[in-house]
Write a protein that holds these residues in place. Structure first.
Motif, PDB file in Angstrom:
ATOM      1  N   ARG A  83       2.884  18.483  -6.861  1.00 40.61           N
ATOM      2  CA  ARG A  83       1.653  18.472  -7.658  1.00 40.61           C
ATOM      3  C   ARG A  83       0.437  18.916  -6.837  1.00 40.61           C
ATOM      4  O   ARG A  83      -0.391  19.678  -7.304  1.00 40.61           O
ATOM      5  CB  ARG A  83       1.427  17.066  -8.227  1.00 40.61           C
ATOM      6  N   TRP A  84       0.356  18.436  -5.591  1.00 39.95           N
ATOM      7  CA  TRP A  84      -0.802  18.775  -4.772  1.00 39.95           C
ATOM      8  C   TRP A  84      -0.780  20.228  -4.338  1.00 39.95           C
ATOM      9  O   TRP A  84      -1.827  20.881  -4.245  1.00 39.95           O
ATOM     10  CB  TRP A  84      -0.874  17.853  -3.559  1.00 39.95           C
ATOM     11  N   GLN A  85       0.394  20.765  -4.091  1.00 37.16           N
ATOM     12  CA  GLN A  85       0.512  22.177  -3.736  1.00 37.16           C
ATOM     13  C   GLN A  85       0.120  23.067  -4.919  1.00 37.16           C
ATOM     14  O   GLN A  85      -0.530  24.097  -4.733  1.00 37.16           O
ATOM     15  CB  GLN A  85       1.941  22.484  -3.284  1.00 37.16           C
TER      16      GLN A  85
ATOM     17  N   PHE B 271      -1.976  22.212  -7.261  1.00 34.73           N
ATOM     18  CA  PHE B 271      -3.434  22.079  -7.385  1.00 34.73           C
ATOM     19  C   PHE B 271      -4.140  22.952  -6.355  1.00 34.73           C
ATOM     20  O   PHE B 271      -5.105  23.666  -6.675  1.00 34.73           O
ATOM     21  CB  PHE B 271      -3.835  20.614  -7.203  1.00 34.73           C
ATOM     22  N   ALA B 272      -3.666  22.917  -5.106  1.00 38.78           N
ATOM     23  CA  ALA B 272      -4.278  23.725  -4.048  1.00 38.78           C
ATOM     24  C   ALA B 272      -4.128  25.213  -4.341  1.00 38.78           C
ATOM     25  O   ALA B 272      -5.059  26.007  -4.095  1.00 38.78           O
ATOM     26  CB  ALA B 272      -3.640  23.381  -2.702  1.00 38.78           C
TER      27      ALA B 272
ATOM     28  N   ALA C 161      -3.921  26.654  -7.352  1.00 35.50           N
ATOM     29  CA  ALA C 161      -4.827  27.020  -8.436  1.00 35.50           C
ATOM     30  C   ALA C 161      -6.275  27.035  -7.972  1.00 35.50           C
ATOM     31  O   ALA C 161      -7.024  27.987  -8.236  1.00 35.50           O
ATOM     32  CB  ALA C 161      -4.650  26.065  -9.613  1.00 35.50           C
ATOM     33  N   MET C 162      -6.686  25.995  -7.271  1.00 33.47           N
ATOM     34  CA  MET C 162      -8.077  25.916  -6.829  1.00 33.47           C
ATOM     35  C   MET C 162      -8.412  27.000  -5.816  1.00 33.47           C
ATOM     36  O   MET C 162      -9.502  27.586  -5.842  1.00 33.47           O
ATOM     37  CB  MET C 162      -8.358  24.539  -6.236  1.00 33.47           C
TER      38      MET C 162
END
Length: 337
Positions: free
Chosen positions: A296-298, A300-301, A303-304
């Motif tokens: 999930r965090w990857q 998010f990173a 996309a951002m």
């Protein structure tokens, strides 16, 4: 990579060994329409109620070919290109864009003549480092020709056996990791591409890849190829997907020598490896595999990072003051005359 035609007899044995096949994409390292029995293959598939999609460079779509492609009920014809500029197209592909445009026009006209929804006609774009800004021209050509099958984009493959065989000019065109991430974000956020996709979806005609990838979820540790797909080359060698070219190391089996159950068991072993969070060796360099393993965090990173780079002062200034796209040519080595 070895290139040759798939013998028709081997094609028939493939169909006999896999009677549950639902959709076939006729593609390869060469031009599909050059196969001497291409239309016999399509007829054999359609007689079994198997859906057919194809990818072509578009240069061989004559009026006669267009009539057969429509009459046989092919789901989708994808035409590959990197640029809608004639000179850039010639330098990259060695052919004439005008010939491809004539073929696409013939196919659009034949659909109207036969009053057929099929095949939907789309463009498949391989994005090079120096053609990243050529998308507006390609979209303009898509609209001008009245195409309806959508526009798909993918970076130049970095899977080992592909990259190994690139000439120096083409190797310089491989996108960086950030450029690849920015490409996916750009596709997701591109207003015209979203509109084109919505218009295509309204037709309710799905290509091979539409059906194959419909349930894919990033971070799922699952790959649709490893659950539903199979790629078979001209030698009858089966691999887990169309991007795996090292058939000596990564073959699942050979049609006619190994049973369908053996081949499916080899494929299932790769799927199980991916489910454990490990990228199978044959999948090195695959974008689907990369996204399948993101947490999930990857995600998010990813996309951002793409959004921040897209709206950086430099990127905004570049869009406000667009320049004519430039390409360092030639990309391919000269051929002997």
């Amino acid at each position: 990579m070895d290139q040759a035609d798939l013998p028709f007899e081997r094609f028939e044995s493939l169909l006999a060994a896999h009677p549950s096949v639902e959709h076939v994409e006729l593609q390869g390292e060469g031009e599909s329409l050059l196969h001497p029995r291409f239309f016999d293959m399509v007829k054999a598939l359609r007689e079994r109620n198997i859906k057919v999609s194809i990818i072509t460079n578009g240069s061989l779509i004559s009026e006669a070919h267009a009539a057969q492609l429509v009459a046989l009920g092919i789901e989708k014809v994808s035409v590959s290109m990197e640029s809608a500029e004639s000179e850039t197209f010639r330098q990259i592909r060695g052919g004439k864009l005008e010939k491809v445009i004539a073929g696409l026009s013939a196919l659009v006209s034949e659909k109207k003549k036969q009053q057929s929804l099929r095949p939907i006609i789309g463009l498949s774009i391989t994005v090079l480092r120096d053609t990243q800004d050529h998308l507006p021209g390609i979209i303009a050509l898509y609209k001008k020709l009245g195409l309806d099958g959508g526009v798909t984009l993918q970076p130049l493959s970095t899977m080992p056996l592909y990259e190994k065989n690139y000439p120096d000019g083409l190797r310089r065109q491989v996108l960086s990791d950030h450029e690849v991430d920015d490409l996916w974000v750009r596709v997701r956020m591109h207003k015209e591409l979203r509109q084109i996709q919505k218009q295509k979806d309204k037709l309710r005609v799905d290509s091979f890849y539409d059906e194959l990838l419909s349930g894919f979820q990033p971070g799922s540790r699952r790959c649709p190829w490893l659950e539903q797909g199979l790629y078979v080359n001209h030698q009858g060698t089966a691999t887990a997907c169309c991007m795996i070219k090292d058939t000596e190391r990564f073959r699942l089996g050979v049609i006619g020598q190994d049973s369908p159950q053996q081949i499916q068991a080899e494929r299932a072993a790769l799927a199980a490896e991916l489910k454990k969070g490990v990228l199978p060796a044959p999948c090195t360099g695959c974008e689907l595999g990369r996204f399948a393993l993101m947490n999930r965090w990857q995600l998010f990173a990813f996309a951002m990072g793409g959004v921040l780079r897209r709206y950086s002062p430099r990127a905004v200034w570049r869009r406000l003051r667009p320049q004519k796209p430039k390409v360092r040519l030639p990309l391919l080595p000269p051929t002997a005359s």
